[in-house]
Write a protein that holds these residues in place. Structure first.
Motif, PDB file in Angstrom:
ATOM      1  N   LEU A 146      40.460  36.428  47.258  1.00 43.02           N
ATOM      2  CA  LEU A 146      40.634  36.346  45.810  1.00 43.02           C
ATOM      3  C   LEU A 146      41.773  37.238  45.346  1.00 43.02           C
ATOM      4  O   LEU A 146      42.588  36.851  44.503  1.00 43.02           O
ATOM      5  CB  LEU A 146      39.337  36.734  45.100  1.00 43.02           C
ATOM      6  CG  LEU A 146      38.173  35.748  45.217  1.00 43.02           C
ATOM      7  CD1 LEU A 146      36.907  36.359  44.645  1.00 43.02           C
ATOM      8  CD2 LEU A 146      38.495  34.449  44.510  1.00 43.02           C
ATOM      9  N   ALA A 147      41.838  38.454  45.893  1.00 40.40           N
ATOM     10  CA  ALA A 147      42.909  39.371  45.511  1.00 40.40           C
ATOM     11  C   ALA A 147      44.270  38.850  45.951  1.00 40.40           C
ATOM     12  O   ALA A 147      45.276  39.048  45.261  1.00 40.40           O
ATOM     13  CB  ALA A 147      42.647  40.752  46.104  1.00 40.40           C
ATOM     14  N   LEU A 154      32.155  50.651  45.438  1.00 43.92           N
ATOM     15  CA  LEU A 154      30.833  50.028  45.505  1.00 43.92           C
ATOM     16  C   LEU A 154      30.561  49.175  44.260  1.00 43.92           C
ATOM     17  O   LEU A 154      29.449  49.146  43.730  1.00 43.92           O
ATOM     18  CB  LEU A 154      29.735  51.085  45.684  1.00 43.92           C
ATOM     19  CG  LEU A 154      29.833  51.957  46.949  1.00 43.92           C
ATOM     20  CD1 LEU A 154      28.726  52.989  46.972  1.00 43.92           C
ATOM     21  CD2 LEU A 154      29.792  51.099  48.189  1.00 43.92           C
ATOM     22  N   TYR A 155      31.607  48.500  43.793  1.00 47.39           N
ATOM     23  CA  TYR A 155      31.435  47.609  42.658  1.00 47.39           C
ATOM     24  C   TYR A 155      30.563  46.419  43.056  1.00 47.39           C
ATOM     25  O   TYR A 155      30.675  45.884  44.148  1.00 47.39           O
ATOM     26  CB  TYR A 155      32.791  47.088  42.179  1.00 47.39           C
ATOM     27  CG  TYR A 155      33.567  48.051  41.315  1.00 47.39           C
ATOM     28  CD1 TYR A 155      32.946  49.146  40.720  1.00 47.39           C
ATOM     29  CD2 TYR A 155      34.922  47.860  41.081  1.00 47.39           C
ATOM     30  CE1 TYR A 155      33.653  50.025  39.924  1.00 47.39           C
ATOM     31  CE2 TYR A 155      35.646  48.730  40.280  1.00 47.39           C
ATOM     32  CZ  TYR A 155      34.990  49.816  39.712  1.00 47.39           C
ATOM     33  OH  TYR A 155      35.699  50.681  38.916  1.00 47.39           O
ATOM     34  N   ARG A 156      29.709  46.012  42.139  1.00 47.59           N
ATOM     35  CA  ARG A 156      28.989  44.771  42.343  1.00 47.59           C
ATOM     36  C   ARG A 156      29.963  43.607  42.225  1.00 47.59           C
ATOM     37  O   ARG A 156      31.038  43.747  41.623  1.00 47.59           O
ATOM     38  CB  ARG A 156      27.863  44.650  41.322  1.00 47.59           C
ATOM     39  CG  ARG A 156      26.784  45.695  41.478  1.00 47.59           C
ATOM     40  CD  ARG A 156      25.701  45.504  40.416  1.00 47.59           C
ATOM     41  NE  ARG A 156      25.093  44.200  40.532  1.00 47.59           N
ATOM     42  CZ  ARG A 156      24.072  43.907  41.344  1.00 47.59           C
ATOM     43  NH1 ARG A 156      23.575  44.860  42.114  1.00 47.59           N
ATOM     44  NH2 ARG A 156      23.569  42.700  41.383  1.00 47.59           N
ATOM     45  N   PRO A 157      29.647  42.424  42.790  1.00 48.40           N
ATOM     46  CA  PRO A 157      30.595  41.305  42.749  1.00 48.40           C
ATOM     47  C   PRO A 157      31.073  40.963  41.346  1.00 48.40           C
ATOM     48  O   PRO A 157      32.255  40.713  41.135  1.00 48.40           O
ATOM     49  CB  PRO A 157      29.806  40.157  43.386  1.00 48.40           C
ATOM     50  CG  PRO A 157      28.851  40.834  44.304  1.00 48.40           C
ATOM     51  CD  PRO A 157      28.468  42.109  43.622  1.00 48.40           C
ATOM     52  N   GLU A 158      30.167  40.975  40.357  1.00 50.60           N
ATOM     53  CA  GLU A 158      30.601  40.633  39.008  1.00 50.60           C
ATOM     54  C   GLU A 158      31.566  41.679  38.441  1.00 50.60           C
ATOM     55  O   GLU A 158      32.501  41.354  37.714  1.00 50.60           O
ATOM     56  CB  GLU A 158      29.397  40.460  38.080  1.00 50.60           C
ATOM     57  CG  GLU A 158      28.487  41.667  38.014  1.00 50.60           C
ATOM     58  CD  GLU A 158      27.371  41.623  39.026  1.00 50.60           C
ATOM     59  OE1 GLU A 158      26.367  42.321  38.842  1.00 50.60           O
ATOM     60  OE2 GLU A 158      27.510  40.858  40.016  1.00 50.60           O
ATOM     61  N   ARG A 159      31.366  42.960  38.810  1.00 50.05           N
ATOM     62  CA  ARG A 159      32.277  44.011  38.340  1.00 50.05           C
ATOM     63  C   ARG A 159      33.634  43.898  39.041  1.00 50.05           C
ATOM     64  O   ARG A 159      34.684  44.092  38.409  1.00 50.05           O
ATOM     65  CB  ARG A 159      31.649  45.392  38.612  1.00 50.05           C
ATOM     66  CG  ARG A 159      32.499  46.568  38.166  1.00 50.05           C
ATOM     67  CD  ARG A 159      32.564  46.702  36.669  1.00 50.05           C
ATOM     68  NE  ARG A 159      33.428  47.808  36.261  1.00 50.05           N
ATOM     69  CZ  ARG A 159      33.051  49.093  36.231  1.00 50.05           C
ATOM     70  NH1 ARG A 159      31.795  49.431  36.560  1.00 50.05           N
ATOM     71  NH2 ARG A 159      33.876  50.038  35.830  1.00 50.05           N
ATOM     72  N   GLN A 161      30.970  34.380  41.389  1.00 50.19           N
ATOM     73  CA  GLN A 161      31.331  35.096  40.169  1.00 50.19           C
ATOM     74  C   GLN A 161      32.735  34.721  39.694  1.00 50.19           C
ATOM     75  O   GLN A 161      32.989  34.642  38.488  1.00 50.19           O
ATOM     76  CB  GLN A 161      31.254  36.610  40.419  1.00 50.19           C
ATOM     77  CG  GLN A 161      29.849  37.143  40.607  1.00 50.19           C
ATOM     78  CD  GLN A 161      29.013  36.986  39.355  1.00 50.19           C
ATOM     79  OE1 GLN A 161      29.515  37.038  38.238  1.00 50.19           O
ATOM     80  NE2 GLN A 161      27.712  36.789  39.543  1.00 50.19           N
ATOM     81  N   ALA A 162      33.665  34.498  40.644  1.00 51.59           N
ATOM     82  CA  ALA A 162      35.025  34.110  40.261  1.00 51.59           C
ATOM     83  C   ALA A 162      35.038  32.754  39.568  1.00 51.59           C
ATOM     84  O   ALA A 162      35.801  32.533  38.623  1.00 51.59           O
ATOM     85  CB  ALA A 162      35.931  34.086  41.488  1.00 51.59           C
ATOM     86  N   LEU A 210      37.914  33.008  36.570  1.00 53.53           N
ATOM     87  CA  LEU A 210      39.079  33.644  37.173  1.00 53.53           C
ATOM     88  C   LEU A 210      39.858  32.623  37.980  1.00 53.53           C
ATOM     89  O   LEU A 210      41.083  32.640  38.019  1.00 53.53           O
ATOM     90  CB  LEU A 210      38.640  34.811  38.074  1.00 53.53           C
ATOM     91  CG  LEU A 210      39.727  35.457  38.930  1.00 53.53           C
ATOM     92  CD1 LEU A 210      40.744  36.154  38.036  1.00 53.53           C
ATOM     93  CD2 LEU A 210      39.136  36.427  39.930  1.00 53.53           C
ATOM     94  N   VAL A 211      39.136  31.727  38.632  1.00 58.00           N
ATOM     95  CA  VAL A 211      39.743  30.652  39.404  1.00 58.00           C
ATOM     96  C   VAL A 211      39.055  29.353  39.033  1.00 58.00           C
ATOM     97  O   VAL A 211      38.005  29.348  38.393  1.00 58.00           O
ATOM     98  CB  VAL A 211      39.611  30.894  40.923  1.00 58.00           C
ATOM     99  CG1 VAL A 211      40.365  32.131  41.338  1.00 58.00           C
ATOM    100  CG2 VAL A 211      38.149  30.997  41.335  1.00 58.00           C
ATOM    101  N   ALA A 212      39.654  28.260  39.418  1.00 58.71           N
ATOM    102  CA  ALA A 212      39.080  26.940  39.171  1.00 58.71           C
ATOM    103  C   ALA A 212      39.264  26.100  40.412  1.00 58.71           C
ATOM    104  O   ALA A 212      40.195  26.309  41.193  1.00 58.71           O
ATOM    105  CB  ALA A 212      39.742  26.271  37.968  1.00 58.71           C
ATOM    106  N   LEU A 213      38.366  25.166  40.586  1.00 59.91           N
ATOM    107  CA  LEU A 213      38.456  24.286  41.739  1.00 59.91           C
ATOM    108  C   LEU A 213      39.624  23.332  41.576  1.00 59.91           C
ATOM    109  O   LEU A 213      39.807  22.747  40.509  1.00 59.91           O
ATOM    110  CB  LEU A 213      37.165  23.491  41.898  1.00 59.91           C
ATOM    111  CG  LEU A 213      35.923  24.319  42.234  1.00 59.91           C
ATOM    112  CD1 LEU A 213      34.715  23.424  42.262  1.00 59.91           C
ATOM    113  CD2 LEU A 213      36.087  25.038  43.550  1.00 59.91           C
TER     114      LEU A 213
END
Length: 399
Positions: A258-259, A313-318, A358-359, A364-367
């Protein structure tokens, strides 16, 4: 007395004879690199060494398929011709990463040109070129297997970033020397766009058309960023680990992917100078380098961002929200936010990870468009085959 032994007529299907001696495969060396060293030791051409190994009649050693996988009859043929164990030969193929980086790799032989088309659309693999470490090439001239994957961007032995271009002609290297010295660029010199009246001499005074640049003498950037180094170590453990051992690392891989797709200069404000100075808006100069993940320094920046989020240690949504707020204001309206290969199971997004869900939910992204030829029923994210339609994952999950 004349020899009355009946010898079979030469045929491509004849089993290869045992070669007197062959070089020992190097640690993590790719199969094309090892075959090239055999050809170099005997002073023969590509077609001759492939025929000697029993590979001349199959479509496994084309520029786009060399080193991916071998058919069941090819591995024993190489074993009979060289004496190298079949397990060692299989370990020099990219198919060894089928449980991690290259899932659903089609079975060889690849006799038809389009047999890999659907898979290659979403696979993150450098099919036509390879990264390299100048120091490793200077030592033994061997091309490593993981250099064909974008997940490898640092040489952990020499602590430098990998390169992908010749320092002289600036052309992308294929990693297929085929009987030539693997430390020398064998690509033809690119044509100069000048008028016929201009008299610009060729870099070689002998009028040669081959670059002959020394790949082992290129400048390699030292690694000083600790987050990039730790991220590369985690990715390498994921690559060479088993499916069970790598299961816990898939979240980090998904975050790195993702990054890599969303990397901006604001994400590298705390990175070392070698990353901040090298980052620039991606502008491909070559059709083979059409995607951001083909640049080793770009992938290094993505690993820096992913490791920074993992260290907090961010959660996925963070973590996804952090990637979202680092985007330029006009970035969300561009089609570039469509992840390449997201709707296919063949890419790095085939894992059903929390970061990917979450993305998609946060947009943040789209298919991307999923044409009829590429509809993947195994993908956990359902998408209608309508061009450029933004969809969220099916809350019911896989049907």
């Amino acid at each position: 007395m004349p020899d009355a032994t009946v010898r079979p007529a030469p045929s491509q299907e004849t089993a290869p004879r045992r070669l007197p001696a062959v070089p020992v495969p190097g640690t993590r060396e790719s199969l094309p690199s090892w075959i090239s060293r055999i050809a170099l030791a005997y002073g023969i051409h590509q077609s001759d060494v492939l025929q000697a190994l029993g590979l001349s009649t199959r479509g496994e050693m084309r520029p786009t398929t060399a080193g991916l996988a071998l058919s069941p009859c090819s591995v024993p043929a190489i074993h009979r011709a060289t004496g190298i164990a079949a397990e060692t030969i299989s370990g020099m193929l990219l198919s060894r990463f089928a449980a991690t980086a290259l899932p659903n790799l089609p079975s060889p032989p690849y006799l038809r040109p389009g047999v890999l088309t659907a898979w290659a659309v979403g696979a993150w693999v450098l099919r036509r070129h390879s990264n390299f470490c100048p120091h490793c090439l200077a030592r033994d001239g061997q091309w490593r297997l993981e250099w064909k994957l974008p997940w490898s961007f640092i040489c952990l032995e020499h602590m430098v970033y990998l390169r992908n271009r010749c320092p002289r002609c600036q052309r992308v290297q294929s990693g297929l020397p085929w009987g030539w010295d693997g430390r020398v660029c064998r690509l033809r010199w690119p044509s100069l766009e000048v008028s016929p009246s201009d008299h610009i001499p060729h870099p070689h005074c002998d009028g040669a058309t081959v670059c002959r640049g020394r790949l082992d003498q290129g400048v390699a950037i030292p690694v000083t960023d600790p987050l990039v180094l730790e991220g590369q170590k985690r990715l390498m453990r994921w690559l060479y680990g088993t499916a069970e051992e790598s299961a816990a690392a898939t979240e980090f891989v998904s975050l790195t992917a993702l990054a890599a797709q969303r990397l901006t200069s604001t994400m590298l404000l705390r990175a070392q100078d070698e990353l901040r100075s090298a980052h620039r808006p991606f502008q491909p100069r070559n059709a083979e380098l059409a995607y951001a993940w083909t640049d080793p320094l770009h992938m290094a920046g993505a690993a820096h961002a992913a490791q920074r989020l993992a260290a907090r240690l961010y959660r996925p949504e963070r973590a996804v929200q952090w990637l979202l707020i680092k985007q330029p204001l006009n970035h969300l309206t561009e089609r570039s936010r469509y992840l390449w290969g997201t709707s296919l199971v063949f890419g790095p997004f085939h894992h059903r990870t929390e970061h990917m869900r979450q993305a998609l939910e946060s947009k943040l992204v789209a298919l991307p468009y999923q044409g009829p030829a590429y509809i993947n029923t195994l993908c956990p994210y359902r998408v209608h085959p309508v061009a450029w339609t933004v969809n969220r994952p099916d809350p019911r999950g896989p049907q």
